[in-house]
Design an enzyme around this catalytic site. Structure first.
Site, short mmCIF file in Angstrom:
data_model
loop_
_atom_site.label_atom_id
_atom_site.label_comp_id
_atom_site.label_asym_id
_atom_site.label_seq_id
_atom_site.Cartn_x
_atom_site.Cartn_y
_atom_site.Cartn_z
N ASP A 70 6.81 66.16 34.10
CA ASP A 70 6.87 64.70 34.30
C ASP A 70 6.61 64.02 32.97
O ASP A 70 5.87 64.47 32.28
CB ASP A 70 5.71 64.32 35.13
CG ASP A 70 5.89 64.52 36.55
OD1 ASP A 70 6.82 65.14 37.11
OD2 ASP A 70 5.16 64.04 37.61
N HIS B 181 -0.37 63.73 34.34
CA HIS B 181 -0.43 62.62 33.55
C HIS B 181 -1.50 62.42 32.77
O HIS B 181 -2.83 62.08 33.25
CB HIS B 181 -0.29 61.48 34.46
CG HIS B 181 1.02 61.70 35.25
ND1 HIS B 181 1.29 60.85 36.57
CD2 HIS B 181 2.04 62.69 35.24
CE1 HIS B 181 2.41 61.38 37.34
NE2 HIS B 181 2.87 62.32 36.45
N ASP C 298 6.37 57.83 34.54
CA ASP C 298 6.24 59.06 34.94
C ASP C 298 7.78 59.86 34.89
O ASP C 298 7.93 61.07 34.69
CB ASP C 298 5.87 59.36 36.42
CG ASP C 298 4.61 58.73 36.55
OD1 ASP C 298 3.93 58.19 35.68
OD2 ASP C 298 4.17 58.59 37.70
N1 ARG Z 1 -3.96 62.00 37.72
C1 ARG Z 1 -4.40 60.65 36.82
C2 ARG Z 1 -6.13 60.73 37.44
O1 ARG Z 1 -6.41 60.70 38.56
C3 ARG Z 1 -3.80 59.46 37.49
C4 ARG Z 1 -2.82 59.27 36.30
C5 ARG Z 1 -1.77 58.09 36.68
N2 ARG Z 1 -0.94 58.17 35.51
C6 ARG Z 1 0.50 57.80 35.84
N3 ARG Z 1 1.23 57.88 34.59
N4 ARG Z 1 0.93 57.79 36.93
O2 ARG Z 1 -6.87 60.87 36.63
#
Ligand code: ARG
Length: 360
Positions: A177, A228, A91
């Site tokens: 990020d 993300h 991140d």
């Molecule tokens: N926001 C994403 C979801 O819940 C989780 C991503 C997690 N990825 C990361 N690189 N911390 O679908």
């Protein structure tokens, strides 16, 4: 690769960029302060398992330094009661060839999350004069950078707004990020999200395009809380991307992949439903597809995700299952918890058929 660590991890505090909640218990209070020793030990054991699997595959693994995440942060523009953790280096930073870029970050509790990696970055920078090191401009993270009402929008409003790509951060400052990016050789996808705004994407374009990269914003209108890209759109080898059946790309954006003979394959439903995810996990059930490919034929997948493992197997991968459920509440699965720093090979062009107008 740098593999994260749960040492000294804290619960994410409530702040304008984040409204953590306990699963299935809508509304506050979500716990605050340090995570329990048991929870930290369980996550660390799984992270150590990932680290040794990577090492057994010839990967050099490095770990972050200890950091006091329970310390509050106060800058001229904001105050926050505690920080978060160093579980997801993905991140915080990204390497583009010989350049290490530290992201601006988007949440107050993560403002100083580059610190546990600084010693490593210095080491890389000192060891090789070709290493370039860039820190993106830190945003103020003052109240004015956020749109706090976002968290209270009713579902209908989210539907109405789904094509505006306006979330809890506004467009006034440069915000991104690193995990909203996905690198394909000379092409970088960046997802517009709760953690990356259009100004952030512009900064990346202006920075990277003169260096020979092409930056492509991508959108997933049905993800109402995007953050993300790696639970939504996950490249696993040249020509193949795992896609999320509930989060299609914005119409038209699939063209660059199809024109260049990339295959988009929907993953099966995760084994756990959203209601069955660990109590303090703030991510969706799609952590299931957060797989880490370590070569065009080898992929690391959470141990219990059998349907996805079967698909990967059919697609010709050797699958390495590892237990990782205890890391879910720290925001990550096998793809988030490591960050690749250095690889061999040259910068490929995987998109030779591209009608593309670089910004500069
Ligand atoms: N926001 C994403 C979801 O819940 C989780 C991503 C997690 N990825 C990361 N690189 N911390 O679908």
């Amino acid at each position: 690769m740098v593999v994260g660590s749960a040492d000294n991890a804290n619960f994410e505090p409530t702040e304008p960029g984040s409204r953590p909640s306990v699963r299935n218990a809508p509304g506050p209070p979500s716990p605050t302060g340090p995570k329990s020793k048991e929870a930290v030990d369980l996550a660390n054991e799984e992270l150590a398992g990932l680290a040794s699997l990577l090492e057994s595959q010839g990967v050099t693994v490095r770990r972050p330094e200890l950091h006091d995440f329970s310390a509050p942060v106060r800058t001229p523009d904001f105050e926050v009661e505690n920080q978060y953790c160093a579980v997801c280096p993905r991140d915080v930073m990204i390497t583009m060839g010989n350049e290490i870029i530290e992201a601006t970050m988007s949440r107050r509790a993560r403002y100083f999350e580059y610190q546990p990696y600084r010693k490593l970055v210095y080491e890389y920078w000192n060891a090789d004069p070709r290493v370039e090191w860039t820190t993106a401009p830190k945003p103020s993270m003052a109240d004015g950078m956020y749109r706090e009402e976002f968290w209270d929008w009713p579902l209908e409003k989210r539907h109405e707004e789904m094509h505006s790509f306006e979330f809890c951060i506004n467009q006034d400052e440069v915000v991104f990020d690193a995990a909203d990016m996905s690198r394909f050789g000379r092409d970088i996808l960046v997802q517009e999200s709760m953690t990356t705004n259009r100004a952030g994407i512009h900064w990346l374009k202006r920075h990277l395009e003169p260096r020979g990269f092409r930056v492509h914003p991508v959108h997933f209108p049905l993800d109402f809380f995007p953050s993300h890209i790696d639970c939504t759109f996950v490249p696993v080898r040249p020509g193949l991307i795992l896609t999320n059946p509930e989060r299609p790309l914005r119409e038209g954006e699939e063209k660059m992949f199809l024109d260049n003979d990339w295959e988009l394959v929907d993953v099966p439903q995760p084994v756990l439903g959203n209601d069955e995810m660990p109590l303090y996990c703030q991510s969706s059930k799609w952590l299931s597809m957060n797989v880490l490919s370590i070569s065009p034929t080898k992929v690391i997948c959470e141990e219990q995700e059998k349907p996805l493992q079967d698909l990967l197997d059919k697609l010709g991968f050797e699958v390495f299952p590892i237990p990782f459920r205890n890391v879910f509440e720290y925001g990550g699965s096998p793809h988030c918890a490591p960050r690749g720093v250095r690889r061999e090979g040259t910068r490929e062009d995987y998109f030779p058929n591209l009608a593309y107008q670089p910004l500069i």
